[in-house]
Design a protein around this motif. Structure first.
Motif, PDB file in Angstrom:
ATOM      1  N   SER A 155      -8.440   3.429  -8.831  1.00  0.00           N
ATOM      2  CA  SER A 155      -8.390   2.621  -7.303  1.00  0.00           C
ATOM      3  C   SER A 155      -7.474   3.457  -6.737  1.00  0.00           C
ATOM      4  CB  SER A 155      -7.794   1.429  -6.851  1.00  0.00           C
ATOM      5  OG  SER A 155      -7.391   1.087  -7.697  1.00  0.00           O
ATOM      6  N   TYR A 185     -10.605   0.532  -2.363  1.00  0.00           N
ATOM      7  CA  TYR A 185      -9.274  -0.699  -2.070  1.00  0.00           C
ATOM      8  C   TYR A 185      -8.592   0.160  -0.766  1.00  0.00           C
ATOM      9  CZ  TYR A 185      -4.954  -1.414  -3.757  1.00  0.00           C
ATOM     10  OH  TYR A 185      -2.961  -2.019  -3.862  1.00  0.00           O
ATOM     11  N   GLU A 205      -7.389  -2.793   1.518  1.00  0.00           N
ATOM     12  CA  GLU A 205      -5.738  -2.753   2.486  1.00  0.00           C
ATOM     13  C   GLU A 205      -6.039  -3.025   3.495  1.00  0.00           C
ATOM     14  OE1 GLU A 205      -3.913   0.607   0.296  1.00  0.00           O
ATOM     15  OE2 GLU A 205      -2.597  -0.957  -0.799  1.00  0.00           O
ATOM     16  N   PHE A 251      -9.428  -8.787  -5.835  1.00  0.00           N
ATOM     17  CA  PHE A 251      -8.487  -7.781  -5.045  1.00  0.00           C
ATOM     18  C   PHE A 251      -7.660  -8.875  -3.667  1.00  0.00           C
ATOM     19  CE2 PHE A 251      -6.675  -6.116  -0.727  1.00  0.00           C
ATOM     20  CZ  PHE A 251      -5.807  -5.126  -1.300  1.00  0.00           C
TER      21      PHE A 251
END
Length: 335
Positions: free
Chosen positions: A198, A250, A254, A287
């Motif tokens: 990632s 990823y 975020e 995550f």
């Protein structure tokens, strides 16, 4: 209006799934979903086809839901249906059918907000070992919407932020198409991402004010990135597909986390409830579970069956509104 054992028929025709469900209180007795496979041929949902197939499927789906629930139509106390948001033609099919049934059976009709239902799916029996406490923040992410919502009570919600262009599910499907995957591509991206690095590729995150999102520019930059790499190496995509998918996912996670972090700082609420089809993404769950541990948050992810479009969540909102006498106007309580 209080009843000890409240049985609700829920209907959802918001997009391309024809859904019917029966719940008794918060317990799901049946949850039938008929997916329209034909849209794969066109690389996306064709609204006209979706509405015509809802007309074709809805009677058999409702019959199946009632049979599986092992009840008679006389046991049903009310009908709940998705009023909005969604594809207008598809919504009209469900609305007209629900109204006709309610008038024929002389029972209450209850309209439901689809996004609200996705959030409250977390309160269906068996979805969690313990239910979320109010107030909480909901991140509602699917093919049709991307919202951060403050939830004070079952029917008291306020949108704090939303996407100004593409919904997150649309972004996943569009990126999947760019990568050469078939529709729907979200699950395919997730599959490859689980095998990739990632951190291999860095993508710039869009700068959007407040708690809102914007993904159209991000999609364009991703396309430029891929085209530039392919000009230098025609095998770039096949050689790096796992890392590309992992890095894309990823970056998106975020972006979501940064907005959620700001929301928690602003509201002081640390209960985070996920909703919508993309909340079933395993990478997303991993995550945010890690982020929750780091930041002392409590997170809730619905099971796959109740994260995608379904009618059990519609029936649950119908049950909650029934208990508060929130019926549609054409319903006559003297019937």
């Amino acid at each position: 209006m209080k009843k000890k054992n409240l049985i609700i028929l829920g209907l959802d025709t918001s997009c391309d799934d024809t859904c019917a469900a029966i719940i008794k209180n918060n317990t799901v007795l049946s949850n039938i979903i008929r997916t329209q496979q034909i849209h794969k041929t066109f690389g996306g949902v064709v609204p006209e086809l979706a509405s015509s197939l809802h007309i074709k499927n809805i009677v058999s789906v409702v019959k199946k839901a009632i049979l599986k629930a092992k009840i008679t139509t006389h046991a049903i106390n009310a009908i709940a249906f998705t009023k909005f948001p969604g594809l207008i033609g598809s919504l009209l099919v469900g609305s007209a059918f629900a109204k006709s049934l309610a008038m024929c059976w002389k029972i209450p009709l209850i309209s439901v907000n689809h996004i609200q239902a996705h959030i409250l799916a977390n309160f269906l029996e068996g979805v969690h070992s313990s239910i979320p406490n109010f107030p909480f923040i909901s991140l509602s992410i699917s093919g049709g919407h991307t919202n951060i919502i403050k939830v004070k009570d079952f029917l008291e919600m306020k949108i704090l932020g939303s996407s100004k262009d593409l919904a997150l599910g649309n972004l996943f499907d569009n990126i999947a198409k760019i990568l050469g995957f078939k529709y729907p591509g979200g699950r395919i991206i997730e599959k490859y991402a689980q095998l990739g690095n990632s951190k291999k590729f860095l993508f710039n995150k869009p700068k959007v004010k407040n708690l809102n999102f914007s993904f159209s520019g991000f999609q364009t930059k991703f396309l430029y990135f891929l085209n530039n790499k392919l000009k230098k190496n025609s095998e770039f995509l096949s050689q790096n597909i796992n890392d590309i998918c992992a890095s894309f996912q990823y970056t998106v996670f975020e972006i979501l986390f940064e907005k959620l972090y700001k929301t928690v700082q602003k509201t002081g609420i640390t209960n985070i409830v996920f909703a919508g089809g993309l909340s079933s993404n395993l990478g997303l769950q991993q995550f945010f579970s890690a982020k929750a541990r780091d930041n002392n948050w409590t997170t809730f992810f619905p099971t796959s069956e109740f994260s995608t479009d379904n009618a059990a969540m519609i029936a649950l909102v119908g049950k909650l509104k029934y208990e508060r006498n929130l019926f549609d106007k054409f319903y006559n309580s003297n019937n």
